[in-house]
Design a protein around this motif. Structure first.
Motif, PDB file in Angstrom:
ATOM      1  N   MET A   1      21.247  67.713  92.296  1.00  0.00           N
ATOM      2  CA  MET A   1      21.992  66.776  91.476  1.00  0.00           C
ATOM      3  C   MET A   1      23.094  66.133  92.307  1.00  0.00           C
ATOM      4  O   MET A   1      23.819  66.814  93.021  1.00  0.00           O
ATOM      5  N   LEU A   2      23.230  64.848  92.212  1.00  0.00           N
ATOM      6  CA  LEU A   2      24.226  64.112  92.983  1.00  0.00           C
ATOM      7  C   LEU A   2      25.583  64.159  92.293  1.00  0.00           C
ATOM      8  O   LEU A   2      25.676  63.928  91.087  1.00  0.00           O
ATOM      9  N   THR A   3      26.608  64.491  93.065  1.00  0.00           N
ATOM     10  CA  THR A   3      27.975  64.450  92.561  1.00  0.00           C
ATOM     11  C   THR A   3      28.822  63.632  93.520  1.00  0.00           C
ATOM     12  O   THR A   3      28.504  63.525  94.706  1.00  0.00           O
ATOM     13  N   ILE A   4      29.881  63.062  92.993  1.00  0.00           N
ATOM     14  CA  ILE A   4      30.823  62.320  93.824  1.00  0.00           C
ATOM     15  C   ILE A   4      32.170  62.992  93.678  1.00  0.00           C
ATOM     16  O   ILE A   4      32.606  63.294  92.566  1.00  0.00           O
ATOM     17  N   ARG A   5      32.795  63.266  94.816  1.00  0.00           N
ATOM     18  CA  ARG A   5      34.087  63.945  94.810  1.00  0.00           C
ATOM     19  C   ARG A   5      34.989  63.331  95.862  1.00  0.00           C
ATOM     20  O   ARG A   5      34.545  62.637  96.770  1.00  0.00           O
ATOM     21  N   LYS A   6      36.284  63.626  95.734  1.00  0.00           N
ATOM     22  CA  LYS A   6      37.262  63.201  96.730  1.00  0.00           C
ATOM     23  C   LYS A   6      36.950  63.908  98.045  1.00  0.00           C
ATOM     24  O   LYS A   6      36.646  65.096  98.068  1.00  0.00           O
ATOM     25  N   ALA A   7      36.995  63.164  99.129  1.00  0.00           N
ATOM     26  CA  ALA A   7      36.738  63.737 100.447  1.00  0.00           C
ATOM     27  C   ALA A   7      37.924  64.577 100.907  1.00  0.00           C
ATOM     28  O   ALA A   7      39.052  64.404 100.437  1.00  0.00           O
ATOM     29  N   ASN A   8      37.654  65.465 101.845  1.00  0.00           N
ATOM     30  CA  ASN A   8      38.705  66.254 102.478  1.00  0.00           C
ATOM     31  C   ASN A   8      38.497  66.214 103.997  1.00  0.00           C
ATOM     32  O   ASN A   8      37.533  65.621 104.481  1.00  0.00           O
ATOM     33  N   ARG A   9      39.375  66.854 104.724  1.00  0.00           N
ATOM     34  CA  ARG A   9      39.311  66.842 106.203  1.00  0.00           C
ATOM     35  C   ARG A   9      37.960  67.314 106.731  1.00  0.00           C
ATOM     36  O   ARG A   9      37.465  66.807 107.718  1.00  0.00           O
ATOM     37  N   ASP A  10      37.396  68.286 106.055  1.00  0.00           N
ATOM     38  CA  ASP A  10      36.126  68.845 106.516  1.00  0.00           C
ATOM     39  C   ASP A  10      34.958  67.861 106.395  1.00  0.00           C
ATOM     40  O   ASP A  10      33.902  68.092 106.970  1.00  0.00           O
ATOM     41  N   ASP A  11      35.147  66.777 105.647  1.00  0.00           N
ATOM     42  CA  ASP A  11      34.094  65.775 105.478  1.00  0.00           C
ATOM     43  C   ASP A  11      34.126  64.688 106.560  1.00  0.00           C
ATOM     44  O   ASP A  11      33.228  63.840 106.618  1.00  0.00           O
ATOM     45  N   ALA A  12      35.135  64.702 107.416  1.00  0.00           N
ATOM     46  CA  ALA A  12      35.324  63.605 108.370  1.00  0.00           C
ATOM     47  C   ALA A  12      34.142  63.434 109.321  1.00  0.00           C
ATOM     48  O   ALA A  12      33.718  62.300 109.589  1.00  0.00           O
ATOM     49  N   PHE A  13      33.592  64.516 109.832  1.00  0.00           N
ATOM     50  CA  PHE A  13      32.483  64.379 110.786  1.00  0.00           C
ATOM     51  C   PHE A  13      31.201  63.927 110.093  1.00  0.00           C
ATOM     52  O   PHE A  13      30.449  63.120 110.636  1.00  0.00           O
ATOM     53  N   ASP A  14      30.948  64.428 108.881  1.00  0.00           N
ATOM     54  CA  ASP A  14      29.798  63.928 108.118  1.00  0.00           C
ATOM     55  C   ASP A  14      29.967  62.437 107.830  1.00  0.00           C
ATOM     56  O   ASP A  14      29.014  61.662 107.952  1.00  0.00           O
ATOM     57  N   ALA A  15      31.171  62.029 107.420  1.00  0.00           N
ATOM     58  CA  ALA A  15      31.423  60.616 107.111  1.00  0.00           C
ATOM     59  C   ALA A  15      31.190  59.744 108.344  1.00  0.00           C
ATOM     60  O   ALA A  15      30.613  58.654 108.252  1.00  0.00           O
ATOM     61  N   TRP A  16      31.626  60.217 109.508  1.00  0.00           N
ATOM     62  CA  TRP A  16      31.420  59.479 110.757  1.00  0.00           C
ATOM     63  C   TRP A  16      29.931  59.345 111.062  1.00  0.00           C
ATOM     64  O   TRP A  16      29.443  58.262 111.394  1.00  0.00           O
ATOM     65  N   ASP A  17      29.201  60.438 110.931  1.00  0.00           N
ATOM     66  CA  ASP A  17      27.768  60.429 111.222  1.00  0.00           C
ATOM     67  C   ASP A  17      27.006  59.523 110.250  1.00  0.00           C
ATOM     68  O   ASP A  17      26.116  58.771 110.655  1.00  0.00           O
ATOM     69  N   ILE A  18      27.360  59.584 108.976  1.00  0.00           N
ATOM     70  CA  ILE A  18      26.706  58.733 107.983  1.00  0.00           C
ATOM     71  C   ILE A  18      26.975  57.267 108.300  1.00  0.00           C
ATOM     72  O   ILE A  18      26.062  56.431 108.257  1.00  0.00           O
TER      73      ILE A  18
END
Length: 158
Positions: free
Chosen positions: A1-18
């Motif tokens: 199931m897809l959820t949308i949440r506020k990003a945190n510091r740990d999401d930075a590398f995934d966000a960069w890769d995406i």
């Protein structure tokens, strides 16, 4: 199931890769490869981590970050709508935009704006955005890319 949440510091590398993989996959027919590489290749720095932590939202599917979006509430500017190439075409970008619009409505914004890459213009139009004139987007790295400035009125519940 897809959820949308506020990003945190740990999401930075995934966000960069995406961001990197999405740009190379989706923009290749509209921009020179060298321009795309200059825009998104390399490694994220502390400034990127700070921006992700402060402004980004992430789409999570089965525990993995598969999409990003960013809304600057002070200006109504939407940025960084990127979806992992393996998850493109599943409505994740639209769900992110809907989530950001709901957030904008909660904060009393009347309109949102963004600079669409040429390949993304039809997607944004299908999501209710308007804009036709080609302009120039200047990246944080100083690169200039053709874009289409677009706007959408913030409608509560829409």
């Amino acid at each position: 199931m897809l959820t949308i949440r506020k990003a945190n510091r740990d999401d930075a590398f995934d966000a960069w890769d995406i961001r990197k993989t999405s740009v190379h996959a989706a923009c290749a027919e509209h921009y020179p490869r060298a321009a795309l590489s200059a825009w998104v290749d390399g490694s994220p720095g502390d400034k990127w981590v700070s921006v992700v932590e402060r402004y980004f939202y992430v789409a999570v599917d089965r525990g993995s970050v598969v999409g990003t979006g960013m809304l600057t509430l002070a200006s109504g500017q939407v940025d960084a709508i990127f979806v992992r190439p393996s998850h493109m075409g599943r409505g994740i970008g639209r769900k992110m935009l809907d989530s950001l619009q709901a957030l904008a409505a909660e904060h009393g914004l009347d309109a949102m704006r963004l600079d669409a890459t040429l390949n993304a213009v039809p997607f944004y139009r299908n999501c209710g955005w308007s804009g036709d004139s080609v302009s120039t987007y200047r990246t944080a790295r100083g690169l200039e890319l053709a874009c289409v400035p677009m706007t959408k009125l913030v409608i509560v519940g829409g």
